[in-house]
Design an enzyme around this catalytic site. Structure first.
Site, PDB file in Angstrom:
ATOM      1  N   ARG A 104       2.480  19.659 -13.478  1.00 50.62           N
ATOM      2  CA  ARG A 104       2.761  18.490 -14.315  1.00 50.62           C
ATOM      3  C   ARG A 104       4.186  17.969 -14.136  1.00 50.62           C
ATOM      4  NH1 ARG A 104      -0.265  21.490 -18.006  1.00 50.62           N
ATOM      5  NH2 ARG A 104      -2.396  20.727 -18.114  1.00 50.62           N
ATOM      6  N   LYS A 119       9.147   5.349  -7.336  1.00 48.22           N
ATOM      7  CA  LYS A 119       7.744   5.042  -7.036  1.00 48.22           C
ATOM      8  C   LYS A 119       7.245   6.034  -6.005  1.00 48.22           C
ATOM      9  CE  LYS A 119       7.084   0.150  -7.975  1.00 48.22           C
ATOM     10  NZ  LYS A 119       6.666  -1.131  -7.362  1.00 48.22           N
ATOM     11  N   GLU A 141      13.877  -4.845   5.300  1.00 47.07           N
ATOM     12  CA  GLU A 141      14.135  -4.600   3.872  1.00 47.07           C
ATOM     13  C   GLU A 141      15.585  -4.931   3.517  1.00 47.07           C
ATOM     14  OE1 GLU A 141      11.683  -3.915   1.841  1.00 47.07           O
ATOM     15  OE2 GLU A 141      10.170  -2.757   2.926  1.00 47.07           O
ATOM     16  N   LYS A 166      19.343  -1.899  -5.156  1.00 43.89           N
ATOM     17  CA  LYS A 166      18.106  -1.265  -5.635  1.00 43.89           C
ATOM     18  C   LYS A 166      18.375  -0.490  -6.920  1.00 43.89           C
ATOM     19  CE  LYS A 166      13.755   0.422  -5.055  1.00 43.89           C
ATOM     20  NZ  LYS A 166      12.670   0.787  -4.157  1.00 43.89           N
ATOM     21  N   GLU A 170       8.726  -1.822 -13.748  1.00 44.28           N
ATOM     22  CA  GLU A 170       8.205  -3.143 -13.418  1.00 44.28           C
ATOM     23  C   GLU A 170       7.537  -3.790 -14.623  1.00 44.28           C
ATOM     24  OE1 GLU A 170       7.106  -2.968  -9.224  1.00 44.28           O
ATOM     25  OE2 GLU A 170       5.564  -4.455  -9.666  1.00 44.28           O
ATOM     26  N   ARG A 193      12.082  -6.021 -11.730  1.00 44.91           N
ATOM     27  CA  ARG A 193      11.873  -5.172 -10.559  1.00 44.91           C
ATOM     28  C   ARG A 193      10.984  -5.868  -9.531  1.00 44.91           C
ATOM     29  NH1 ARG A 193      11.102   1.396  -9.923  1.00 44.91           N
ATOM     30  NH2 ARG A 193      10.686   1.277  -7.696  1.00 44.91           N
ATOM     31  N   ASN A 204       9.601  -7.327  -4.512  1.00 46.00           N
ATOM     32  CA  ASN A 204       8.366  -7.623  -3.786  1.00 46.00           C
ATOM     33  C   ASN A 204       8.436  -8.896  -2.956  1.00 46.00           C
ATOM     34  OD1 ASN A 204       7.108  -5.344  -4.806  1.00 46.00           O
ATOM     35  ND2 ASN A 204       6.336  -6.407  -6.603  1.00 46.00           N
ATOM     36  N   HIS A 242       6.387  -9.264   0.160  1.00 49.45           N
ATOM     37  CA  HIS A 242       5.421  -8.165   0.157  1.00 49.45           C
ATOM     38  C   HIS A 242       4.014  -8.595  -0.239  1.00 49.45           C
ATOM     39  CE1 HIS A 242       8.942  -5.751   0.764  1.00 49.45           C
ATOM     40  NE2 HIS A 242       8.265  -4.615   0.733  1.00 49.45           N
ATOM     41  N   HIS A 280       1.852  -7.153   2.461  1.00 49.74           N
ATOM     42  CA  HIS A 280       0.876  -6.074   2.265  1.00 49.74           C
ATOM     43  C   HIS A 280      -0.501  -6.467   2.788  1.00 49.74           C
ATOM     44  CE1 HIS A 280       3.155  -3.549  -0.984  1.00 49.74           C
ATOM     45  NE2 HIS A 280       3.445  -3.168   0.250  1.00 49.74           N
ATOM     46  N   HIS A 306       5.431  -1.399   8.350  1.00 50.84           N
ATOM     47  CA  HIS A 306       5.620  -2.041   7.047  1.00 50.84           C
ATOM     48  C   HIS A 306       6.672  -3.156   7.133  1.00 50.84           C
ATOM     49  CE1 HIS A 306       6.005  -2.431   2.698  1.00 50.84           C
ATOM     50  NE2 HIS A 306       7.304  -2.237   2.812  1.00 50.84           N
TER      51      HIS A 306
HETATM   52  N1  LIG Z   1       8.351   4.193  -2.889  1.00 53.63           N
HETATM   53  C1  LIG Z   1       8.832   2.999  -2.619  1.00 53.63           C
HETATM   54  O1  LIG Z   1       9.452   2.370  -3.464  1.00 53.63           O
HETATM   55  C2  LIG Z   1       8.662   2.444  -1.246  1.00 53.63           C
HETATM   56  C3  LIG Z   1       9.440   1.371  -0.818  1.00 53.63           C
HETATM   57  C4  LIG Z   1       9.313   0.922   0.487  1.00 53.63           C
HETATM   58  C5  LIG Z   1       8.423   1.539   1.348  1.00 53.63           C
HETATM   59  N2  LIG Z   1       7.677   2.568   0.906  1.00 53.63           N
HETATM   60  C6  LIG Z   1       6.756   3.261   1.798  1.00 53.63           C
HETATM   61  O2  LIG Z   1       7.486   3.860   2.850  1.00 53.63           O
HETATM   62  C7  LIG Z   1       6.630   4.003   3.984  1.00 53.63           C
HETATM   63  C8  LIG Z   1       7.348   3.566   5.222  1.00 53.63           C
HETATM   64  O3  LIG Z   1       8.507   4.339   5.362  1.00 53.63           O
HETATM   65  P1  LIG Z   1       9.105   4.700   6.790  1.00 53.63           P
HETATM   66  O4  LIG Z   1       9.193   3.482   7.607  1.00 53.63           O
HETATM   67  O5  LIG Z   1      10.323   5.483   6.560  1.00 53.63           O
HETATM   68  O6  LIG Z   1       7.914   5.563   7.424  1.00 53.63           O
HETATM   69  P2  LIG Z   1       7.836   7.056   8.016  1.00 53.63           P
HETATM   70  O7  LIG Z   1       8.220   8.042   7.013  1.00 53.63           O
HETATM   71  O8  LIG Z   1       6.486   7.156   8.591  1.00 53.63           O
HETATM   72  O9  LIG Z   1       8.931   7.059   9.175  1.00 53.63           O
HETATM   73  C9  LIG Z   1       8.780   6.214  10.305  1.00 53.63           C
HETATM   74  C10 LIG Z   1       8.808   7.022  11.628  1.00 53.63           C
HETATM   75  O10 LIG Z   1      10.123   7.518  11.850  1.00 53.63           O
HETATM   76  C11 LIG Z   1      10.098   8.943  12.092  1.00 53.63           C
HETATM   77  N3  LIG Z   1      11.401   9.428  11.621  1.00 53.63           N
HETATM   78  C12 LIG Z   1      11.809   9.646  10.349  1.00 53.63           C
HETATM   79  N4  LIG Z   1      13.118   9.940  10.320  1.00 53.63           N
HETATM   80  C13 LIG Z   1      13.555   9.943  11.596  1.00 53.63           C
HETATM   81  C14 LIG Z   1      14.828  10.161  12.214  1.00 53.63           C
HETATM   82  N5  LIG Z   1      15.938  10.389  11.475  1.00 53.63           N
HETATM   83  N6  LIG Z   1      14.901  10.090  13.553  1.00 53.63           N
HETATM   84  C15 LIG Z   1      13.799   9.807  14.300  1.00 53.63           C
HETATM   85  N7  LIG Z   1      12.583   9.579  13.779  1.00 53.63           N
HETATM   86  C16 LIG Z   1      12.469   9.635  12.439  1.00 53.63           C
HETATM   87  C17 LIG Z   1       8.867   9.408  11.391  1.00 53.63           C
HETATM   88  O11 LIG Z   1       8.373  10.599  11.923  1.00 53.63           O
HETATM   89  C18 LIG Z   1       7.903   8.244  11.619  1.00 53.63           C
HETATM   90  O12 LIG Z   1       7.327   8.354  12.877  1.00 53.63           O
HETATM   91  C19 LIG Z   1       5.393   3.179   3.692  1.00 53.63           C
HETATM   92  O13 LIG Z   1       4.341   4.038   3.365  1.00 53.63           O
HETATM   93  C20 LIG Z   1       5.788   2.355   2.487  1.00 53.63           C
HETATM   94  O14 LIG Z   1       4.692   2.051   1.647  1.00 53.63           O
HETATM   95  C21 LIG Z   1       7.783   3.036  -0.366  1.00 53.63           C
HETATM   96 ZN   LIG Z   2       8.877  -2.740   1.496  1.00 50.89          ZN
END
Ligand SMILES: NC(=O)c1ccc[n+]([C@@H]2O[C@H](COP(=O)([O-])OP(=O)(O)OC[C@H]3O[C@@H](n4cnc5c(N)ncnc54)[C@H](O)[C@@H]3O)[C@@H](O)[C@H]2O)c1
Ligand SMILES: [Zn+2]
Length: 362
Positions: free
Chosen positions: A121, A143, A185, A227, A237, A242, A246, A249, A253, A265
């Site tokens: 939990r 999030k 972003e 942020k 939100e 907040r 978006n 987005h 999305h 993304h």
């Molecule tokens: N929670 C939130 O508020 C929020 C906000 C924006 C995006 N997101 C989510 O984040 C995700 C996208 O994040 P992302 O782009 O970081 O994806 P990811 O975690 O898949 O990383 C992208 C790629 O980079 C590689 N990688 C990570 N760190 C590395 C490093 N230092 N050196 C080399 N390679 C590295 C990973 O293995 C992967 O192949 C999506 O699922 C999106 O929905 C969430």
């Molecule tokens: Zn985003």
């Protein structure tokens, strides 16, 4: 070496926490943190960050209760991963005092975050974001969640971390395409809240694309502060504030889902921002000149500016209807009035949205 570390606080009363930003903070900062004194640690890391993770776990010494590696990339962000994490946590005999440490990009952070929100939990979590997307966006704000076959982020929880460690040195190994997707972003942060940041991107893009250390530190700190401020004022939100995050987005999305994740993304968001900008010119008096600046910056960053025709506008629209940003069956948009200022919750007719998506294909 640690150049100018900065601390940014996300102010949320009892759930407040710090974001430490600097170059070369890892691995030392974690084992020295008073937050981790006497706490068993459970490390969830991206396989690609094996070397860094080993340095961190070694420093944690006897506090290491267990660790598990996941593959980066969207397919890991699903319920199946949760089963593996819960089982590993049970084997490691985690208790309520235990702390989760997530090392990786947004995928690892969102999945580990959802695990931490639900196991026993709720366990505390420390985020160690290693992609630009994660450092400027996903690791901050609480999030968490996973995707379902029918849609992105459909299962999740709000769960604030107790610390975020942003070491910009981790970005050195990030592939160029991922880095550019993260810049989408960053551009978004400029459009929604900070014309100075936007101007800096326009002016220093060449050094930024070269990952110049000082330049990176500046933009990452700035985005973290934006942020943190938005999240502090509207954690869940609820007030609409907040929702400014978006921008780009809504269509983004939809494109991401229709492309079955063959676009990153940030790439989908870049196209979504152009769409939002087109709508902003029509609806919220966004000047043509500012639209051109945004389009130009996205293009120079090496992000897509044209939506491939193989993605069908009707399918993108269908995916958008499933998204959480749809209220009472009405598509709502974040639209810009000028660079640095946006309005939220603007209803837009589906016919106009379709027309805009088609325009992205020209
Ligand atoms: N929670 C939130 O508020 C929020 C906000 C924006 C995006 N997101 C989510 O984040 C995700 C996208 O994040 P992302 O782009 O970081 O994806 P990811 O975690 O898949 O990383 C992208 C790629 O980079 C590689 N990688 C990570 N760190 C590395 C490093 N230092 N050196 C080399 N390679 C590295 C990973 O293995 C992967 O192949 C999506 O699922 C999106 O929905 C969430
Ligand atoms: Zn985003």
């Amino acid at each position: 070496v640690n150049h100018n570390p900065a601390t940014i606080t996300v102010r949320l009363g009892p759930r407040s926490y710090n974001i430490a930003v600097g170059k070369g903070l890892l691995p030392g900062i974690l084992s020295r943190s008073p937050l981790l004194r006497d706490r068993p640690c459970f490390v969830i890391a991206d396989r690609k960050l094996h070397t860094l993770t080993c340095q961190i776990t070694k420093n944690l010494g006897s506090r290491l209760a267990g660790s598990l590696y996941l593959k980066g990339g969207e397919p890991s962000k699903q319920m199946g991963t949760m089963g593996k994490l819960y089982e590993a946590a049970a084997r490691a005999r985690l208790d309520r005092r235990s702390c989760v440490i997530a090392i990786g990009g947004g995928v690892i952070g969102d999945a580990a975050g959802f695990f931490a929100a639900t196991y026993l939990r709720g366990l505390p979590i420390i985020h160690v974001p290693t992609t630009l997307v994660a450092q400027v966006d996903s690791a901050i704000g609480g999030k968490t969640g996973v995707n379902l076959p029918s849609g992105k982020n459909l299962v999740g929880a709000f769960h604030q971390p107790m610390l975020v460690v942003v070491d910009t040195a981790t970005l050195t190994t990030l592939p160029a395409r991922e880095f550019r997707a993260g810049l989408a972003e960053v551009i978004k942060s400029g459009v929604i809240a900070d014309s100075e940041l936007f101007g800096r991107l326009e002016k220093n893009l060449t050094s930024i694309l070269r990952k110049d250390a000082a330049e990176l530190a500046w933009i990452v700190k700035r985005c973290c502060a934006i942020k943190a401020d938005v999240v502090s004022r509207d954690e869940r939100e609820l007030t609409g504030l907040r929702a400014i995050l978006n921008f780009g987005h809504t269509i983004g999305h939809g494109i991401e889902a229709a492309a079955k994740y063959s676009l990153l993304h940030g790439e989908a968001v870049a196209l979504g921002m152009i769409g939002a900008s087109l709508l902003s010119m029509r609806i919220s008096k966004f000047p043509v000149k500012e639209h051109d600046r945004l389009l130009d910056l996205i293009r120079r960053t090496g992000l897509p500016t044209r939506l491939p025709v193989k993605y069908k506008p009707a399918e993108i629209l269908k995916a958008m209807r499933l998204d959480k940003k749809v209220a009472n069956g009405q598509l709502r948009f974040v639209l810009a009035t000028k660079i640095g200022k946006v309005k939220t919750g603007i209803p837009v007719a589906e016919s106009l949205v379709l027309e805009t998506i088609r325009e992205l294909q020209r």
